[in-house]
Motif scaffolding. Structure first.
Motif, PDB file in Angstrom:
ATOM      1  N   GLU A 144       0.832  -1.208   0.000  1.00 45.26           N
ATOM      2  CA  GLU A 144       0.000   0.000   0.000  1.00 45.26           C
ATOM      3  C   GLU A 144       0.871   1.264   0.000  1.00 45.26           C
ATOM      4  O   GLU A 144       0.518   2.263  -0.642  1.00 45.26           O
ATOM      5  N   LEU A 145       1.989   1.231   0.701  1.00 47.47           N
ATOM      6  CA  LEU A 145       2.898   2.378   0.687  1.00 47.47           C
ATOM      7  C   LEU A 145       3.469   2.597  -0.711  1.00 47.47           C
ATOM      8  O   LEU A 145       3.592   3.740  -1.170  1.00 47.47           O
ATOM      9  N   THR A 146       3.804   1.505  -1.384  1.00 50.61           N
ATOM     10  CA  THR A 146       4.292   1.607  -2.764  1.00 50.61           C
ATOM     11  C   THR A 146       3.212   2.162  -3.680  1.00 50.61           C
ATOM     12  O   THR A 146       3.471   3.038  -4.517  1.00 50.61           O
ATOM     13  N   ALA A 147       1.989   1.651  -3.509  1.00 45.08           N
ATOM     14  CA  ALA A 147       0.871   2.124  -4.336  1.00 45.08           C
ATOM     15  C   ALA A 147       0.616   3.612  -4.120  1.00 45.08           C
ATOM     16  O   ALA A 147       0.301   4.342  -5.074  1.00 45.08           O
ATOM     17  N   ALA A 148       0.777   4.076  -2.886  1.00 47.38           N
ATOM     18  CA  ALA A 148       0.579   5.501  -2.597  1.00 47.38           C
ATOM     19  C   ALA A 148       1.576   6.345  -3.379  1.00 47.38           C
ATOM     20  O   ALA A 148       1.228   7.399  -3.943  1.00 47.38           O
ATOM     21  N   GLY A 149       2.848   5.877  -3.434  1.00 50.91           N
ATOM     22  CA  GLY A 149       3.849   6.600  -4.207  1.00 50.91           C
ATOM     23  C   GLY A 149       3.538   6.624  -5.695  1.00 50.91           C
ATOM     24  O   GLY A 149       3.704   7.648  -6.368  1.00 50.91           O
ATOM     25  N   LEU A 150       3.054   5.508  -6.231  1.00 46.10           N
ATOM     26  CA  LEU A 150       2.715   5.434  -7.648  1.00 46.10           C
ATOM     27  C   LEU A 150       1.507   6.322  -7.974  1.00 46.10           C
ATOM     28  O   LEU A 150       1.426   6.893  -9.069  1.00 46.10           O
ATOM     29  N   ILE A 151       0.578   6.413  -7.043  1.00 41.79           N
ATOM     30  CA  ILE A 151      -0.588   7.284  -7.244  1.00 41.79           C
ATOM     31  C   ILE A 151      -0.148   8.745  -7.314  1.00 41.79           C
ATOM     32  O   ILE A 151      -0.636   9.521  -8.147  1.00 41.79           O
ATOM     33  N   ILE A 152       0.785   9.130  -6.451  1.00 40.61           N
ATOM     34  CA  ILE A 152       1.306  10.504  -6.487  1.00 40.61           C
ATOM     35  C   ILE A 152       2.001  10.784  -7.811  1.00 40.61           C
ATOM     36  O   ILE A 152       1.921  11.901  -8.357  1.00 40.61           O
ATOM     37  N   GLN A 153       2.657   9.769  -8.374  1.00 33.00           N
ATOM     38  CA  GLN A 153       3.362   9.952  -9.646  1.00 33.00           C
ATOM     39  C   GLN A 153       2.413  10.257 -10.800  1.00 33.00           C
ATOM     40  O   GLN A 153       2.860  10.674 -11.876  1.00 33.00           O
ATOM     41  N   TRP A 154       1.125  10.045 -10.597  1.00 34.41           N
ATOM     42  CA  TRP A 154       0.133  10.431 -11.616  1.00 34.41           C
ATOM     43  C   TRP A 154       0.246  11.916 -11.928  1.00 34.41           C
ATOM     44  O   TRP A 154       0.081  12.342 -13.071  1.00 34.41           O
ATOM     45  N   TRP A 155       0.547  12.714 -10.903  1.00 40.07           N
ATOM     46  CA  TRP A 155       0.665  14.165 -11.085  1.00 40.07           C
ATOM     47  C   TRP A 155       2.092  14.597 -11.441  1.00 40.07           C
ATOM     48  O   TRP A 155       2.264  15.596 -12.114  1.00 40.07           O
ATOM     49  N   ASN A 156       3.084  13.851 -10.986  1.00 42.12           N
ATOM     50  CA  ASN A 156       4.475  14.209 -11.294  1.00 42.12           C
ATOM     51  C   ASN A 156       5.308  12.936 -11.323  1.00 42.12           C
ATOM     52  O   ASN A 156       5.736  12.420 -10.287  1.00 42.12           O
ATOM     53  N   LEU A 343      -5.829   7.720  -3.324  1.00 42.36           N
ATOM     54  CA  LEU A 343      -4.792   7.934  -2.312  1.00 42.36           C
ATOM     55  C   LEU A 343      -5.353   7.696  -0.910  1.00 42.36           C
ATOM     56  O   LEU A 343      -4.718   7.022  -0.086  1.00 42.36           O
ATOM     57  N   THR A 344      -6.541   8.220  -0.637  1.00 44.43           N
ATOM     58  CA  THR A 344      -7.146   7.991   0.680  1.00 44.43           C
ATOM     59  C   THR A 344      -7.517   6.522   0.863  1.00 44.43           C
ATOM     60  O   THR A 344      -7.422   5.980   1.968  1.00 44.43           O
ATOM     61  N   VAL A 345      -7.933   5.867  -0.227  1.00 45.57           N
ATOM     62  CA  VAL A 345      -8.276   4.446  -0.181  1.00 45.57           C
ATOM     63  C   VAL A 345      -7.071   3.620   0.251  1.00 45.57           C
ATOM     64  O   VAL A 345      -7.145   2.758   1.134  1.00 45.57           O
ATOM     65  N   VAL A 346      -5.936   3.893  -0.383  1.00 47.30           N
ATOM     66  CA  VAL A 346      -4.704   3.151  -0.107  1.00 47.30           C
ATOM     67  C   VAL A 346      -4.224   3.417   1.322  1.00 47.30           C
ATOM     68  O   VAL A 346      -3.817   2.492   2.042  1.00 47.30           O
ATOM     69  N   LEU A 347      -4.260   4.670   1.752  1.00 41.78           N
ATOM     70  CA  LEU A 347      -3.764   5.009   3.086  1.00 41.78           C
ATOM     71  C   LEU A 347      -4.660   4.439   4.175  1.00 41.78           C
ATOM     72  O   LEU A 347      -4.186   4.004   5.228  1.00 41.78           O
ATOM     73  N   SER A 348      -5.976   4.412   3.942  1.00 41.18           N
ATOM     74  CA  SER A 348      -6.890   3.799   4.897  1.00 41.18           C
ATOM     75  C   SER A 348      -6.597   2.311   5.039  1.00 41.18           C
ATOM     76  O   SER A 348      -6.559   1.764   6.153  1.00 41.18           O
ATOM     77  N   ALA A 349      -6.378   1.646   3.905  1.00 38.65           N
ATOM     78  CA  ALA A 349      -6.052   0.219   3.940  1.00 38.65           C
ATOM     79  C   ALA A 349      -4.729  -0.017   4.654  1.00 38.65           C
ATOM     80  O   ALA A 349      -4.585  -0.983   5.413  1.00 38.65           O
TER      81      ALA A 349
END
Length: 548
Positions: A144-156, A343-349
């Motif tokens: 989930e931490l990795t997924a959070a980083g990849l989600i942020i990369q959507w913007w940069n 992002l909130t989905v991943v962090l909640s999980a």
């Protein structure tokens, strides 16, 4: 603090002091038992209400599996094939949850079902099940931490995911060091975001299907063209190809549902477990089942299964079937909104993963299957060593920063994939053993706080199909044969067998006889005096009196 009147007889003073001493020796606070409203320090505190337990499970279950991977399920089996697969697995989960409810209400203990295996079946089974289940959730934290980083990369895309692994690891770990009632509130509101988002998507889908979007009125057009079922792998037999697609999605649906059982992990911290646990377990199942089935249905009527983007299996909003549905309808602004929700989905999980993993460790330690120091609990009721150990595994997410490390990390994730099915199978086995033990010890099931209406038949139904899916989930490794794919698919079962056999050889443990199964320790009457469920007014009054 209780003050002794000046004119009290000396004998009475000594008697009360002796009572306090005896209460302290039993682990109680200095207050009289009649006035006790909070559990004693150094123990897990029973402060989780039904809604907390429910949303901890929702937080750990409803994640990228429904927001992203559901599109891959539709691409594999088609809209109706995927819908049937999720509904069928839902019946298995229902059987498992009823079995779990019967045991968890009678014995609401920390670690719940990971301890039932050791008590009712075999200590080696409890050891193997508990450790592989803990490892799966602690590794999921890293995922989930990795997924959070990849989600942020959507913007940069220029930003390293390592930055965000660190940024999110610190606060999510810190949240799990809060008292359990505060953590429960955090998870309740955080997990609520994903529920609101999915309900909003349903409303959006109804509008788009009715003709609001660029495609006009859709109805069930995509169930006719390209079709309701999609062929998968097999080329020379259309009917078999559609069945293979359905069976493949059974496995994907099972992975998506995994985490529903987490509602019972908090049994040792639930307020008034006799009432709280059945209510939480029922609501959790129906909430997750409704969220999955409705979302799969609406995606299936908005997006054709042969859409080139729906089965890509990415991590960010670009791979979400919710976004693809919006793009087909001509809605431009939704991708950024969906990505923020993801992002909130991943962090909640992720926060739910740490909570669940830490309580599993506590349960293992209490059953003698893990080092005793993991039982240590702070004065605020937090198992701080277990939390630290579980969150530390999340740092394995940094392996994704290198190519070789990423390959190792993917192997670890395959252990996660099947661990849930193993746990479900073991829950059914535990329930069957639990019922045998009740019969052997002349305890009527009618006296239990909650009774599964299906009894042994429903438990056998869940066990048989969970076992079949577990054994066949790597069938693609045989079409054609691929040694590497075989080991990737079945590494969980291999590890489980090694843990079970190793513990059996070292400890020489024996199968638990039904008449000797422990049906007493942790029984709900034992915690009745410590269970509390109070109104907000009484809570504020008690807090004010404590401060003053």
């Amino acid at each position: 603090m209780e003050v002794q009147p000046a004119n009290a007889p000396q004998g009475e003073t000594i008697d009360k002091a002796g009572d306090r001493a005896s209460q302290k020796s039993l682990g109680h606070s200095s207050h009289d038992l009649e006035k006790q409203t909070t559990p004693p320090p150094q123990e897990l505190q029973r402060k989780l209400q039904s809604r907390h337990l429910q949303f901890v499970a929702i937080g750990g279950t409803v994640g990228t599996g429904v927001f992203i991977a559901s599109g891959q399920s539709i691409a594999t089996a088609g809209p109706v094939g995927a819908l049937l697969a999720y509904a069928f697995v839902g019946t298995l989960v229902y059987a498992i949850m009823l079995s779990l409810a019967e045991m968890a209400t009678y014995l609401p203990i920390a670690g719940a079902f990971t301890r039932y295996a050791a008590r009712f079946v075999d200590p080696s089974l409890g050891f193997a099940m508990g450790w592989i289940y803990w490892f799966s959730w602690s590794i999921t934290y890293a995922l989930e931490l990795t997924a959070a980083g990849l989600i942020i990369q959507w913007w940069n895309s220029d930003l390293s995911i390592g930055i965000f692994i660190t940024i999110f690891w610190v606060p999510l770990t810190a949240v799990n060091f809060l008292p359990v009632d505060l953590f429960g509130e955090f998870e309740f509101y955080f997990a609520s975001i994903k529920v609101v988002a999915l309900v909003g998507f349903w409303i959006f889908s109804i509008c788009i299907n009715a003709g609001v979007g660029d495609q006009g009125y859709l109805g069930f057009h995509y169930w006719k063209t390209p079709g309701a079922f999609a062929p998968y792998l097999v080329e020379d037999n259309a009917a078999l190809a559609k069945f293979v697609g359905f069976w493949a999605v059974l496995i994907q649906a099972g992975f998506a549902y995994q985490g529903t059982e987490l509602v019972a992990i908090g049994a040792g911290e639930s307020a008034n477990p006799r009432k709280t646990m059945p209510n939480a377990i029922r609501k959790t199942f129906w909430s997750i089942f409704t969220l999955f089935i409705a979302t799969i249905f609406f995606i299936g009527i908005l997006v054709p299964y042969d859409n080139k983007d729906i089965g890509t299996g990415g991590t960010n909003a670009g791979s979400s079937p919710l976004v693809i549905a919006a793009q087909l309808a001509g809605v431009k602004v939704l991708p950024d909104i969906i990505n923020a929700i993801l992002l909130t989905v991943v962090l909640s999980a992720a926060s739910s993963n740490v909570y669940s993993g830490s309580r599993i460790l506590v349960g293992l330690a209490e059953e003698g299957c893990a080092p005793r120091f993991l039982e240590r609990i702070s004065a605020r009721g937090v198992p701080y060593i277990a939390v630290a150990a579980t969150s530390a595994v999340g740092l394995l997410a940094y392996m994704n920063l290198s190519a070789n490390g990423g390959e190792v990390f993917n192997w670890l994730l395959n252990i996660v994939s099947v661990a849930g099915f193993i746990a479900w199978s073991c829950i059914c086995i535990c329930h069957l053993a639990f019922m045998r033990a009740l019969k052997a010890q002349n305890i009527s099931r009618d006296t239990l706080p909650f009774v599964s209406w299906g009894g042994s038949y429903l438990a056998c139904y869940g066990l048989v199909f969970c076992a079949i899916i577990t054994l066949t989930q790597g069938f693609t490794a045989f079409m054609p044969w691929a040694t590497k794919d075989f080991f990737i698919a079945y590494i969980s079962l291999i590890l489980f067998a090694v843990l079970y056999t190793g513990h059996k050889i070292i400890t020489k443990s024996k199968i638990v006889k039904p008449v000797e199964a422990d049906l007493v320790s942790g029984k709900f009457e034992d915690v009745a005096s410590e269970s509390w469920e109070e109104s907000p007014r009484s809570w504020w009054k008690k807090t004010w009196n404590t401060i003053v």
